[in-house]
Scaffold this active site. Structure first.
Site, PDB file in Angstrom:
ATOM      1  N   HIS A 170      -9.573   5.806  11.982  1.00 14.85           N
ATOM      2  CA  HIS A 170      -8.812   5.096  13.011  1.00 14.85           C
ATOM      3  C   HIS A 170      -7.409   4.695  12.540  1.00 14.85           C
ATOM      4  CE1 HIS A 170     -12.539   3.818  15.585  1.00 14.85           C
ATOM      5  NE2 HIS A 170     -12.595   5.089  15.196  1.00 14.85           N
ATOM      6  N   GLU A 185     -10.237   5.958  26.860  1.00  7.83           N
ATOM      7  CA  GLU A 185      -9.325   5.323  27.799  1.00  7.83           C
ATOM      8  C   GLU A 185      -7.973   6.027  27.859  1.00  7.83           C
ATOM      9  OE1 GLU A 185     -10.924   0.732  27.051  1.00  7.83           O
ATOM     10  OE2 GLU A 185      -8.771   1.194  26.895  1.00  7.83           O
ATOM     11  N   TYR A 228     -21.898   1.987  18.696  1.00 11.30           N
ATOM     12  CA  TYR A 228     -22.699   3.154  18.323  1.00 11.30           C
ATOM     13  C   TYR A 228     -24.159   2.796  18.044  1.00 11.30           C
ATOM     14  CZ  TYR A 228     -18.410   5.900  17.884  1.00 11.30           C
ATOM     15  OH  TYR A 228     -17.239   6.556  18.142  1.00 11.30           O
TER      16      TYR A 228
END
Length: 379
Positions: free
Chosen positions: A148, A249, A270
């Site tokens: 990330h 998104e 998750y």
């Protein structure tokens, strides 16, 4: 349970739009291939800059001729999602030769974070060199882990540099104003913060805020892993980001807005733990579009050319797990998927060439190499 049934149904309806192999509305021409490619950008002369995660920057012609690796690229912390990332030329590259690169940078101990370097690219017959390199931005703080980073880059028409910064899989930094992780950032080209950024005055007026200055950089917050950003013809910024288990998104970025992660998401953790939907927290900005099942977006562009009839002003998202290009209609502040093209491979990056053709980088997996593809309309 209602959330899961509804989003699964919407996802299956979207999948029904997927193109059967051989039924794509464009020709696909394989140009060349790379070792773990991540990003491409066009130079004014039509050549491309392509990054490979292990640390190579290559100059590539449209007929597939590749240079030797450009020298002077910073050392990258390669591993997981980390390595050499995005590349964008300066808006006035033809005059100054300046380029910007994002990459994962090692820190103290087992920590790492994204960084952005500004350098002058001197092109040569064999490739080129990066000179006068200077790191102009870093994720703060550096943390353990390999995921990330975000670190997509784009310039707007006013010459500001925009950087997406992922939450580094740490969740809470996305809401922490002492960190620039999980944010969308607006910078001057030298890495300084424009004085009209939304949180500059807050930092200056608050004696409890330290002098690190990450407040100054922040334009919006509450993002998870924003991996694509693009400006539409009206100058509005759209950012696409990976959700958790569900809830990818597409967001229209508004000054000082909070997009809610990890307090809200249209997906769940998750491990199965539920996350409240956006509808439950109206104080957070809602996505313009979301996907469950996920498309795993890795990049987004907004088409401005005329080669693909009817596509101008629409977005194209690169899908990893969906192995697709996803075409999205943008209608004011709203967005919706209108078609999905099965590319048969994970798609890492998508860009428009000066002639209006669309160029795609496949994401390498296993023994396959990531190909560079040129898409043109069928006759």
């Amino acid at each position: 349970m209602t959330k899961r049934i509804l989003t699964l149904t919407l996802g299956l309806l979207a999948l029904a739009n997927a193109q059967a192999e051989g039924d794509l509305p464009f020709e696909v021409e394989a140009i060349t291939s790379f070792d773990e490619p991540w990003a491409l950008a066009f130079l004014p002369d039509g050549r491309m800059l392509v990054t490979e995660k292990k640390g190579n920057l290559l100059v590539v012609t449209q007929d597939g001729q590749k240079s030797r690796p450009v020298s002077g690229v910073p050392d990258v912390d390669y591993g997981g999602q980390g390595g050499l990332g995005d590349v964008v030329p300066h808006p006035d590259f033809a005059a100054n030769g300046v380029v910007f690169l994002s990459y994962a940078e090692a820190g103290v101990g087992d920590t790492r974070g994204a960084a952005v370097v500004r350098a002058v690219l001197t092109l040569t017959a064999r490739g080129g060199t990066l000179d006068d390199a200077k790191v102009i931005w870093r994720q703060y703080p550096k943390v353990v882990g390999y995921g990330h980073y975000g670190h997509r880059l784009a310039f707007d028409d006013a010459g500001y540099l925009w950087v997406t910064s992922g939450d580094r899989q740490k969740f809470t930094p996305a809401q922490d104003m002492q960190s620039n992780m999980g944010k969308v950032l607006r910078l001057n080209e030298d890495g300084s913060a424009p004085r009209d950024n939304p949180f500059v005055a807050y930092r200056e007026d608050n004696p409890l805020v330290d002098d690190i200055g990450v407040y100054d950089e922040i334009w919006s917050l509450g993002h998870r892993n924003p991996l694509g950003l693009a400006f539409d013809a009206a100058g509005r910024l759209w950012v696409i980001e990976m959700g958790p288990a569900g809830g990818d998104e597409l967001n229209l970025i508004v000054r000082a807005a909070n997009y809610g992660y990890p307090a809200v998401s249209n997906g769940d953790h998750y491990d199965g733990r539920e996350i409240p939907d956006h509808d439950t927290r109206p104080e957070f900005a809602k996505p313009a579009a979301s996907w469950t099942p996920v498309i795993s977006p890795a990049d987004v562009m907004i088409y401005r050319g005329g080669l693909f009839e009817g596509w101008r002003g629409q977005a194209l998202a690169a899908g990893l797990s969906s192995r697709a290009l996803v075409r999205i209609e943008l209608d004011g502040e709203n967005a919706r998927e209108i078609e999905r093209y099965d590319m048969g491979a994970r798609i890492r990056s998508v860009e428009e060439a000066p002639d209006g053709s669309i160029w795609v980088l496949e994401d390498e997996r296993g023994d396959s190499r990531g190909r560079l593809l040129r898409l043109t309309p069928k006759d």
